[in-house]
Scaffold this active site. Structure first.
Site, mmCIF file in Angstrom:
data_model
loop_
_atom_site.group_PDB
_atom_site.id
_atom_site.type_symbol
_atom_site.label_atom_id
_atom_site.label_comp_id
_atom_site.label_asym_id
_atom_site.label_seq_id
_atom_site.Cartn_x
_atom_site.Cartn_y
_atom_site.Cartn_z
ATOM 1 N N ASP A 282 5.307 13.594 -13.039
ATOM 2 C CA ASP A 282 4.649 12.638 -12.146
ATOM 3 C C ASP A 282 4.831 13.052 -10.694
ATOM 4 O O ASP A 282 5.347 12.303 -9.864
ATOM 5 C CB ASP A 282 5.208 11.238 -12.380
ATOM 6 C CG ASP A 282 4.921 10.755 -13.795
ATOM 7 O OD1 ASP A 282 4.109 9.839 -13.957
ATOM 8 O OD2 ASP A 282 5.511 11.314 -14.745
ATOM 9 N N HIS B 89 5.762 0.286 -18.216
ATOM 10 C CA HIS B 89 5.078 0.966 -19.319
ATOM 11 C C HIS B 89 5.653 0.614 -20.686
ATOM 12 O O HIS B 89 5.784 1.475 -21.553
ATOM 13 C CB HIS B 89 5.097 2.480 -19.102
ATOM 14 C CG HIS B 89 4.336 2.915 -17.884
ATOM 15 N ND1 HIS B 89 2.997 2.680 -17.720
ATOM 16 C CD2 HIS B 89 4.758 3.556 -16.769
ATOM 17 C CE1 HIS B 89 2.608 3.173 -16.550
ATOM 18 N NE2 HIS B 89 3.660 3.695 -15.952
ATOM 19 N N HIS C 2 5.750 9.609 -16.911
ATOM 20 C CA HIS C 2 5.072 8.307 -16.944
ATOM 21 C C HIS C 2 5.843 7.198 -16.248
ATOM 22 O O HIS C 2 5.296 6.502 -15.386
ATOM 23 C CB HIS C 2 4.759 7.930 -18.389
ATOM 24 C CG HIS C 2 3.645 6.948 -18.548
ATOM 25 N ND1 HIS C 2 2.516 6.964 -17.763
ATOM 26 C CD2 HIS C 2 3.470 5.918 -19.436
ATOM 27 C CE1 HIS C 2 1.694 6.002 -18.146
ATOM 28 N NE2 HIS C 2 2.254 5.348 -19.161
ATOM 29 N N VAL C 3 7.092 6.995 -16.629
ATOM 30 C CA VAL C 3 7.943 5.993 -15.967
ATOM 31 C C VAL C 3 8.564 6.640 -14.740
ATOM 32 O O VAL C 3 9.221 7.673 -14.834
ATOM 33 C CB VAL C 3 9.039 5.482 -16.915
ATOM 34 C CG1 VAL C 3 9.971 4.528 -16.179
ATOM 35 C CG2 VAL C 3 8.412 4.797 -18.122
#
Length: 433
Positions: free
Chosen positions: A151, A305, A334-335
């Site tokens: 990310d 999420h 993602h997190v």
């Protein structure tokens, strides 16, 4: 129109018109957006000048050189082991893509090799007048050091993370999805390419996709991953995959598997069949370590999420395959925080299961996910909402050292570390058929 305004308008329009059809349903309130670090085209470069240069490994002794020009130029790379000397010239391919009203530059790709391991090569993209760049090939045997970051985005936080990675002695970078955070605004892919070029042109960057790479707009742009597939081609054919969204490769005694959280992953899918076959072909004498990267985490105690099908359903489909193959580590993004789990299978501690590490803390514009579920489950050993990156130093066939480096006051701080023992060296953890 300012890029930030354009994004807000486009994102709002898409979300309003097609709510729920682009990605998973987010289960938390996002923090306010941060400003992006937009890297523009240098004014002293002409249309034929190479930009956004990045490299990726192809097989065990080749390298793909990728770059973009604003005008049509030959897709050639000249490379040598001596700076300033005339080298071997190789010709590759050129492509481009359209996205709404945007048309990309000329995307050039050249595969060079065979190359010697652990060797510095000097190269030029396009013409003899192009600047000389250099890269170092990964070693052919242990030790090998991976930088791991997810990310990434393009903010001041990102820039800090990249500076810390540049100071590390890494051989290859692994990125579990969400690269540019362009989110439909295609010039931000160009900005991202310029931002990472100083690092990505010197060491191979091996990536997989995340939700921010989908960029599918129903009725308007139906093809997902258009920019990602055009700009970041990975060596999927070499591992028998039929998609750039999932693939594997061997490097210095480590088998690395990149999976796609945002393409079909059920038991009847092509990805599932490919993964099953790929795991079955691993030679533990050649690659005693196996590392897997996904985007949406299968284990996560952050409030962000939760409940997304890309995590729940993919875990239900594929976790047993990874467990039976004795995968050593699974990295996810993602997190936007860091979390390390113990070896875990089906929600329980298991000494023959992978260690799960969530490292979606590269510095993206959405900020950190700072809230965790309490009380902390026993399987979660360390968690912290800070930006940073990780390093996996695989020392030999038995031992590896993992460190997580927090970006604290613009200084890299080692906040978590762990010695790992390969499951292939554990008599009690034989591969299950």
């Amino acid at each position: 129109m300012d890029l930030r305004v354009l994004r807000l308008v486009l994102t709002f329009a898409v979300a309003f018109a097609f709510a729920g059809s682009i990605g998973g349903v987010y289960s938390y309130n996002r923090p306010p957006m941060r400003n992006e670090l937009i890297v523009r085209h240098l004014e002293d470069l002409d249309d034929s000048s190479p930009q956004q240069v990045h490299i990726s490994s192809v097989g065990e002794d080749k390298m793909r050189i990728s770059w973009i020009t604003d005008s049509s130029t030959p897709a050639t790379v000249e490379y040598t082991t001596t700076s300033g000397a005339q080298g071997t010239s190789v010709t590759g391919t050129t492509s481009s893509y359209d996205y709404l009203i945007y048309k990309s530059g000329e995307i050039h790709e050249v595969v060079i090799g065979p190359l010697n391991p652990n060797t510095v090569y000097y190269y030029r993209c396009g013409s003899n007048s192009a600047p000389e760049l250099s890269f170092k090939t990964p070693p052919a045997q242990f030790p090998i050091n991976f930088a791991v970051v997810g990310d990434l985005g393009q903010t001041d936080w990102t820039n800090s993370t990249l500076q810390h990675i540049a100071q590390s002695n890494y051989d290859m970078l692994l990125l579990p999805g969400d690269l540019s955070y362009a989110d439909f605004i295609q010039p931000l892919w160009d900005s991202f390419g310029r931002l990472v070029e100083p690092l990505a042109s010197q060491r191979p960057w091996m990536v997989t996709q995340g939700n921010h790479e989908v960029e599918k707009i129903p009725l308007v742009h139906k093809e997902p991953f258009t920019a990602y597939n055009a700009r970041w081609r990975m060596p999927f054919e070499e591992s028998g995959s039929d998609s750039n969204l999932y693939y594997s490769f061997d490097v210095a005694g480590v088998h690395v598997i990149m999976l796609g959280s945002y393409t079909d992953f059920g038991p009847t899918s092509s990805q599932y069949s490919w993964l099953q076959a790929d795991l079955g072909k691993i030679d533990r004498n050649k690659t005693p370590w196996t590392v897997v990267l996904i985007h949406a985490p299968w284990y996560n105690t952050n409030t962000a999420h939760q409940g997304e099908k890309e995590s729940i359903d993919m875990k239900a489909s594929m976790e047993k395959l990874l467990y039976q193959a004795r995968v050593d580590v699974v990295f996810a993004g993602h997190v936007h925080a860091y979390e390390r789990f113990t070896r875990v299978y089906n929600g329980n501690t298991d000494n023959c299961a992978p260690v799960y590490i969530n490292i979606g803390d590269g510095g993206n514009r959405e900020g950190l996910a700072s809230k965790y579920q309490n009380p902390k489950p026993d399987i979660s050993l360390f968690r912290e909402a800070s930006f940073g990156h990780g390093e996996l130093n695989v020392v030999n066939s038995t031992n590896a050292f993992w460190t997580w480096h927090r970006n604290d006051d613009d200084e890299a701080v080692t906040s978590d570390s762990l010695w790992l023992t390969s499951l292939s060296s554990e008599p009690a953890c034989k591969v299950q058929n």
